[in-house]
Design an enzyme around this catalytic site. Structure first.
Site, PDB file in Angstrom:
ATOM      1  NE  ARG A 190      -2.516  -4.437  -7.265  1.00 27.72           N
ATOM      2  CZ  ARG A 190      -3.340  -3.733  -6.521  1.00 27.72           C
ATOM      3  NH1 ARG A 190      -2.955  -2.585  -6.003  1.00 27.72           N
ATOM      4  NH2 ARG A 190      -4.568  -4.147  -6.295  1.00 27.72           N
ATOM      5  CG  HIS A 211      -2.663   2.914  -8.159  1.00 30.28           C
ATOM      6  ND1 HIS A 211      -2.729   3.654  -6.994  1.00 30.28           N
ATOM      7  CD2 HIS A 211      -3.900   2.387  -8.338  1.00 30.28           C
ATOM      8  CE1 HIS A 211      -3.958   3.566  -6.496  1.00 30.28           C
ATOM      9  NE2 HIS A 211      -4.688   2.798  -7.290  1.00 30.28           N
ATOM     10  NE  ARG A 233      -3.831   0.181   0.609  1.00 31.10           N
ATOM     11  CZ  ARG A 233      -4.693  -0.201  -0.350  1.00 31.10           C
ATOM     12  NH1 ARG A 233      -4.768   0.462  -1.489  1.00 31.10           N
ATOM     13  NH2 ARG A 233      -5.464  -1.262  -0.176  1.00 31.10           N
ATOM     14  CG  ASP A 293     -11.994   5.862  -6.845  1.00 32.76           C
ATOM     15  OD1 ASP A 293     -11.209   5.953  -7.813  1.00 32.76           O
ATOM     16  OD2 ASP A 293     -12.229   4.801  -6.241  1.00 32.76           O
ATOM     17  CD  GLU A 331      -4.481   5.721  -9.411  1.00 31.85           C
ATOM     18  OE1 GLU A 331      -4.866   4.830 -10.187  1.00 31.85           O
ATOM     19  OE2 GLU A 331      -5.072   5.983  -8.354  1.00 31.85           O
TER      20      GLU A 331
HETATM   21  O1  TA6 Z   1      -7.141   3.949  -8.697  1.00 32.74           O
HETATM   22  C1  TA6 Z   1      -8.168   4.142  -7.789  1.00 32.74           C
HETATM   23  C2  TA6 Z   1      -8.575   2.794  -7.235  1.00 32.74           C
HETATM   24  O2  TA6 Z   1      -8.969   1.939  -8.275  1.00 32.74           O
HETATM   25  C3  TA6 Z   1      -9.662   3.016  -6.184  1.00 32.74           C
HETATM   26  O3  TA6 Z   1     -10.960   2.694  -6.640  1.00 32.74           O
HETATM   27  C4  TA6 Z   1      -9.186   2.267  -4.972  1.00 32.74           C
HETATM   28  O4  TA6 Z   1      -9.813   1.080  -4.755  1.00 32.74           O
HETATM   29  C5  TA6 Z   1      -7.688   2.190  -5.213  1.00 32.74           C
HETATM   30  O5  TA6 Z   1      -7.464   2.174  -6.580  1.00 32.74           O
HETATM   31  C6  TA6 Z   1      -6.869   1.162  -4.483  1.00 32.74           C
HETATM   32  O6  TA6 Z   1      -7.024  -0.116  -4.986  1.00 32.74           O
HETATM   33  P1  TA6 Z   1      -6.308  -1.347  -4.277  1.00 32.74           P
HETATM   34  O7  TA6 Z   1      -6.698  -2.554  -5.095  1.00 32.74           O
HETATM   35  O8  TA6 Z   1      -4.831  -1.106  -4.322  1.00 32.74           O
HETATM   36  O9  TA6 Z   1      -6.822  -1.402  -2.860  1.00 32.74           O
END
Ligand code: TA6
Length: 279
Positions: A90, A157, A66, A200, A257
């Site tokens: 990833r 991301h 994260r 988002d 992103e």
């Molecule tokens: O890029 C935004 C997003 O798709 C959000 O909707 C949110 O869920 C985030 O990415 C994080 O996703 P993850 O799968 O890493 O928890």
């Protein structure tokens, strides 16, 4: 086996995660080989960390890390089937195929050892080239190595470190965006672009440069090869719901992103590069 140049050392972050540490004249940075995941980038000219990593991020391989720069590939976001959000790149091991100290940066190229997976029918080669200098450039190259066309989506991301999301402004975006929090409603980009709730958004006007303005300086984000820019902050409730984010974790981060969300089709032999440069 690639011989590491002077500025690069390999360290063990956990039983399963090895990290390349780069320390050259221009910057310090680190990259997890699991996920080809950038974890930090701190240029020496201002000693300001650009990337945010959650204090409760998992480094045991059970979840994508994260924070930093997760590489989303070969799809973006969640799917209707059970497959994991943002693809599998990833959560896989990458190997170093090149590492060199150049006059203005250190360059590392990582290759995803196995690009095949459930939910992706194509044959592909996937490389991530990272240049650590005064700025950081991360370049994801997808090549169709098969004999039929395929379509992919993906993203760099990036979680940017901000002092306080309540005093952060995103500059340079315009046009419409599609809002995940409002059932994908199409809405106009706010001006000024500030944050006070869960955000988002997929911005469909793929500008080349945006900036994150905050108390201690501006971070510039240049993008190439994208069809959209995604902006995410989970805010209070979602932050508290995420097991790998502190309840107030949302205060110190903003995801901007560089993304392909509309599907990029590659014919056999074709290469597509998605690149983000942070300065
Ligand atoms: O890029 C935004 C997003 O798709 C959000 O909707 C949110 O869920 C985030 O990415 C994080 O996703 P993850 O799968 O890493 O928890």
């Amino acid at each position: 086996m690639v011989v590491m140049p002077e500025s690069v050392t390999l360290s063990q972050r956990s039983d399963v995660i090895e990290v390349l540490e780069i320390d050259n004249e221009f910057a310090a940075a680190s990259i997890s080989l699991w996920g080809a995941h950038m974890l930090s980038f701190e240029p020496k000219h201002d000693s300001r960390e650009r990337l945010w990593v959650s204090e409760t991020a998992r480094f045991d391989g059970s979840k994508s890390i994260r924070g930093g720069i997760p590489v989303c590939w070969p799809w973006f976001g969640s799917r209707d089937d059970d497959l994991q959000a943002h693809g599998y790149a990833r959560k896989r091991y990458w190997r170093v195929i090149n590492a060199s100290d150049e006059p203005l940066f250190t360059e590392i190229t990582l290759e995803l050892t196995d690009t095949a997976g459930k939910g992706f029918e194509g044959s592909a080669s996937l490389l991530l080239t990272i240049r650590v200098g005064d700025s950081l450039s991360v370049s994801l190259s997808t090549e169709n190595t098969g004999d039929t066309a395929f379509t992919y989506n993906g993203a760099l991301h990036t979680y940017f470190d901000v002092l306080d999301i309540n005093h952060t402004e995103l500059q340079g975006l315009s046009g419409d965006y599609s809002d995940k929090t409002q059932n994908w409603a199409i809405l106009p980009t706010p001006e000024p672009y500030r944050f006070s709730e869960e955000t988002d958004r997929i911005h469909l006007n793929p500008v080349g440069r945006v900036s994150i303005a905050q108390g201690d300086g501006k971070t510039t984000v240049d993008s190439v090869g994208h069809d959209s820019l995604v902006v995410w902050n989970p805010w209070t409730k979602r932050s508290a719901d995420l097991v790998d984010m502190a309840d107030d974790g949302y205060l110190g981060m903003l995801c901007v992103e560089t993304a392909v969300t509309q599907g990029k089709t590659l014919e056999p032999g074709e290469v597509h590069v998605l690149e983000q440069t942070i300065s």
